[in-house]
Enzyme design. Structure first.
Site, PDB file in Angstrom:
ATOM      1  N   GLN A 663     -17.059  -2.490  -5.948  1.00 33.09           N
ATOM      2  CA  GLN A 663     -15.730  -2.954  -6.355  1.00 33.09           C
ATOM      3  C   GLN A 663     -15.793  -4.318  -7.015  1.00 33.09           C
ATOM      4  OE1 GLN A 663     -12.474  -1.534  -6.355  1.00 33.09           O
ATOM      5  NE2 GLN A 663     -13.926   0.150  -6.258  1.00 33.09           N
ATOM      6  N   HIS A 666     -15.822  -4.667 -10.885  1.00 26.39           N
ATOM      7  CA  HIS A 666     -14.677  -4.310 -11.730  1.00 26.39           C
ATOM      8  C   HIS A 666     -14.164  -5.507 -12.535  1.00 26.39           C
ATOM      9  CE1 HIS A 666     -13.639  -0.124 -11.219  1.00 26.39           C
ATOM     10  NE2 HIS A 666     -13.854  -0.202  -9.917  1.00 26.39           N
ATOM     11  N   HIS A 733      -9.168   0.634  -1.125  1.00 25.42           N
ATOM     12  CA  HIS A 733     -10.256   1.462  -0.613  1.00 25.42           C
ATOM     13  C   HIS A 733     -10.671   0.916   0.746  1.00 25.42           C
ATOM     14  CE1 HIS A 733     -10.709   1.511  -5.088  1.00 25.42           C
ATOM     15  NE2 HIS A 733     -10.839   2.804  -4.887  1.00 25.42           N
ATOM     16  N   ASP A 766     -14.174   7.760  -6.545  1.00 23.72           N
ATOM     17  CA  ASP A 766     -13.834   7.288  -7.892  1.00 23.72           C
ATOM     18  C   ASP A 766     -14.080   8.356  -8.949  1.00 23.72           C
ATOM     19  OD1 ASP A 766     -12.797   4.829  -7.423  1.00 23.72           O
ATOM     20  OD2 ASP A 766     -14.505   3.682  -8.137  1.00 23.72           O
ATOM     21  N   HIS A 825      38.040  14.044  -2.811  1.00 25.39           N
ATOM     22  CA  HIS A 825      36.992  14.729  -2.069  1.00 25.39           C
ATOM     23  C   HIS A 825      37.601  15.640  -1.006  1.00 25.39           C
ATOM     24  CE1 HIS A 825      34.285  11.903  -3.969  1.00 25.39           C
ATOM     25  NE2 HIS A 825      33.229  12.438  -3.347  1.00 25.39           N
TER      26      HIS A 825
END
Length: 835
Positions: A663, A666, A733, A766, A825
């Protein structure tokens, strides 16, 4: 002046108070919460003394602590007197020793009633100190009594409950009336000369104020002055050059004012200049120029290159810093410092940071009472830095190793634990402001704007924006091995998402003759955003396209940034064909989101936009979903990628490190957390060593170095603590390297996706295991699911009532309608019952 004692009476009141000076806040407020400028903290006398708490407030930016005598005795030798005020009952003055009196810079005096003579005598005892007076009264002091206090050098303290934005009464005083109490004018017309300046103190012009104009400015937050010819002058009312008031201050003689403002439009001066004193120079001029260039820098200009190429800007900052260090004479130092400031401010403006934010950061740092050693990193120092004392947070800046920061849940406060759960916050309001011109341009000019913006941001000169099927075979040519991998991933993802599809009709007879139903229908037109940039992401196209295909969406428009030659990566085109995309939009960023939301001459309009993206994409999605003209929804808010790994003694250090790094690569803002369950120092060192070794072997090591340096190791004793921390963090995650890991899944309440056991790397989710990788970040796993088949479906309810059923249900409905006063109504029921 006066000091307000604010106990959470309301945001509107707080905003007005911030404009006129310091504010006293209660000690019940967490030290970790954001503070208004110039905040004081009033410590409850019953609160037990905790040194760390006092330091935490001061480090977080509190200007002064107002402490009872017991706290003062503990803090005097540790904290500068300038940061301490003594909380004292008027009857206890004699209990104050010389040590305490000399160790504080002032006193907040609590008194049953304001006795000017008594307060004057007390102020002589506290020579050189500021006296603040808080009367135990249900009504505020009069303006004349406030002036009397100020005349003897004391400041009235007014509880916010005695302050109002409305008219002054016996029980409350208008904020502006309290502020204006000490102001005097030596002019025949009673007006006050007023200097108007920028947030950073650079003069814009000289105007005049009246009591009425000051009051309106305080209450509205807008620049309002008094014209000597035309009455109230609401700045920008006709020109559009409005002002947001940051602060209003009195001068030392209480006969003139300074307004600090955020100036909008052409400028303050009627000649369309920022300042009445001529064109701005120096840093304000540079900031203004850079902001203008950021919005519309000419193609080919050097500043444009700097904004478009982060690596070039980074290199120039480092180059100029080195040249400044080498400069020796004053002329060369000034020259090189100017260059460095130019490039540094360019980076700041690109990130939405201006000089005022830099000054605010400097002021906050100046208020800190704890300091790091300040040693340089080894790569910038020829001799090793001295080792600092071991802190509660292990800072790993001291060597070239790629390390994380370590915390122990057993040795941090609840507020520090809360701070660990927070992510860096994107200024969504500012980003929405920046993307709005782009979105509006595409909305109004359609394809023409889209082509221009694609050339500007994606560096691709296109003749058309959309590719429709059948897609040309030569655009989908991929390596056979890649193609086979995509097909396997497609089958797994489709199998899992087909199982999620809602194909049934729910029918419930709620009472005899009344049947309620719910059934699913696909969202007709969906837009799938597949990011581009530094990575090719056919996996994201699979994760978005397959559930849309399974749900039965009629139109699937896939948007992705083109390559410089105007083409789309063949891997993404291959997937687009596989999932049955009805169009591929060759555009990225906010312009792609706008095209999907509103449609253009060639781009089909969609009903929902789904997919991850950078902060520009996220801001554009947030903007269009709130526009009723767009009538488009989005999947979820998005933020940087994140992973939380829980590991115990059974964990393989190499596996844990690999999961963290998967991770971290990224982006520099990726969030990476390791929660170690009763791990000894040797085990943690093994994991950190593996992180360092594996990171240095990666091609994206520079990205990893930055993201890992901001990442966390959180130590705890028990797996229950680890899971509780994870549930509070709500990671995108979650990876469980635990003994009997599958048994722990039942206790996971908040996570985007869970990866169970040593042989379940996050990478499988992923790409190809079958679950979706488009998941909630930034803690939104508390509220949102990841993308799934139901993201592309909507549910419709229906009901069918027989005559017999209405006979039973109708009176109930009519009674409730009558209760709400909705006669039509009730009539819709009764007219049927009568028949």
């Amino acid at each position: 002046m006066f000091l307000p004692l604010f106990l959470d009476e309301g945001a509107e009141l707080l905003d007005a108070l911030i404009r006129v000076g310091p504010i006293i806040l209660s000690s019940s407020r967490s030290p970790a919460l954001p503070l208004p400028p110039h905040a004081f903290i009033l410590v409850d006398p019953s609160r037990p003394f905790v040194l760390e708490e006092a330091i935490s407030w001061l480090d977080n930016g509190v200007e002064k602590l107002i402490v009872p005598l017991a706290w003062a005795k503990e803090l005097i030798d540790l904290i500068s007197s300038e940061r301490l005020l003594l909380l004292l009952d008027v009857g206890n003055v004699s209990a104050v020793s010389d040590t305490v009196r000399n160790g504080v810079s002032g006193v907040l005096l609590k008194t049953p009633a304001i006795d000017l003579d008594l307060i004057a005598s007390i102020s002589k005892f506290f020579t050189g100190s500021v006296i603040h007076v808080l009367a135990n009264s249900s009504a505020p002091p009069s303006q004349s009594l406030m002036r009397g206090l100020l005349g003897i050098g004391a400041t009235p303290v007014l509880p916010a409950s005695q302050l109002t934005l409305g008219g002054t009464s016996a029980s409350q005083i208008n904020i502006a009336d309290a502020f204006l109490a000490p102001i005097v004018s030596d002019r025949p017309d009673g007006l006050f000369p007023t200097i108007v300046s920028t947030e950073t103190g650079h003069s814009l012009g000289l105007v005049y104020s009246s009591s009425a104009s000051v009051k309106e400015s305080i209450l509205t937050g807008k620049g309002v002055y008094q014209s000597r010819k035309h009455g109230l002058w609401r700045k920008g009312e006709t020109s559009g050059a409005t002002q947001d008031v940051v602060s209003i201050r009195l001068d030392c003689d209480s006969d003139s004012l300074e307004f600090r403002v955020k100036q909008h439009g052409a400028g303050f001066c009627h000649l369309n200049r920022q300042s009445c004193y001529g064109e701005t120079r120096g840093l304000p001029a540079l900031e203004s120029t850079l902001r203008s260039r950021f919005e519309s820098a000419p193609e080919g200009s050097y500043t444009k290159r700097l904004f478009s190429d982060p690596e070039l800007l980074r290199s120039k900052i480092m180059e100029e810093a080195d040249e400044l260090c080498r400069a020796e004479d004053s002329t060369a130092i000034a020259f090189e410092a100017a260059d460095l400031i130019y490039f540094a401010l360019t980076k700041c403006i690109a990130a939405g940071v201006g000089i005022s934010e830099i000054e605010a950061s400097l002021d906050k740092k100046a208020r800190r009472v704890t300091r790091r050693t300040g040693n340089a990193k080894p790569e910038w120092s020829k001799k090793p830095a001295a080792s600092p004392p071991e802190p509660s947070v292990i800072d790993a800046e001291g060597d070239d190793a790629i390390r994380m920061r370590t915390f122990d849940l057993a040795h941090i406060s609840s507020d520090e634990r809360d701070a660990l759960l927070r992510r860096p916050v994107m200024n969504s309001g500012e980003m929405i402001t920046r993307v709005k011109p782009i979105v509006d341009d595409v909305r109004t000019r359609g394809d023409a704007a889209l082509l221009e913006l694609t050339a500007k941001f994606d560096k691709a000169e296109l003749t058309s924006t959309v590719v429709f099927p059948p897609f040309a075979a030569d655009t989908m040519v991929v390596d056979p091995e890649v193609g086979e991998a995509i097909k396997i991933a497609y089958r797994n993802i489709r199998k899992f998402h087909e199982a999620q599809a809602d194909r049934t009709t729910l029918r419930v007879e709620t009472m005899p003759g009344v049947v309620c139903s719910r059934f699913a229908r696909p969202i007709a037109r969906v837009g799938l955003y597949v990011p581009g940039g530094t990575a090719i992401l056919p996996s994201t196209a699979l994760m978005l396209g397959i559930p849309a295909q399974v749900a039965g969406c009629q139109q699937i428009v896939l948007a992705t940034p083109p390559r410089p030659d105007g083409s789309i990566s063949p891997e993404v085109m291959y997937v687009a064909n596989l999932v049955g995309a009805s169009a591929v939009l060759k555009a990225g960023g906010a312009q792609a989101v706008a095209a999907l939301a509103y449609g253009t001459e060639t781009v089909p309009k969609v009903d929902k936009i789904i997919g991850p993206g950078n902060q520009w994409v996220t801001a554009a999605k947030m903007l269009v979903q709130n526009d009723t003209d767009a009538l488009v929804s989005i999947d979820m808010p998005a933020g940087p990628s994140e992973v939380l790994v829980i590991a115990d003694y059974t964990a393989n250090p190499a596996f844990v490190a690999a999961d963290l790094l998967s991770q971290a690569e990224h982006g520099v803002d990726s969030q990476v957390v390791l929660v170690g369950v009763n791990l000894d120092a040797e085990k943690l060192a093994e994991i950190e060593n593996e992180v360092d070794i594996q990171a240095h072997a990666l091609s994206r090591v520079d990205i990893v170095r930055k993201s890992v340096s901001g990442s966390l190791i959180v130590k705890c004793k028990f797996v229950e603590e680890a899971i509780a921390f994870s549930n509070d963090y709500a990671p995108e995650h979650l990876i469980l390297h635990l003994e009997n890991a599958s048994e722990k899944v039942q206790f996971i309440n908040n996570a985007g996706s869970v990866f169970v056991g040593p042989y379940t790397p996050e990478s499988c989710g992923d790409y190809a295991s079958g679950t979706n990788h488009t998941l909630p970040t930034n803690g939104y796993a508390r509220q949102y699911s990841g993308v799934n088949t139901l993201s592309f479906q909507k549910h419709i309810t229906s009901q069918e009532i027989t005559a017999a059923g209405l006979k039973t249900l109708g009176p109930v409905v009519a009674t409730l309608a009558d209760c709400e006063g909705l006669q039509a109504h009730a009539n819709a029921v009764r007219i049927r019952l009568r028949s």
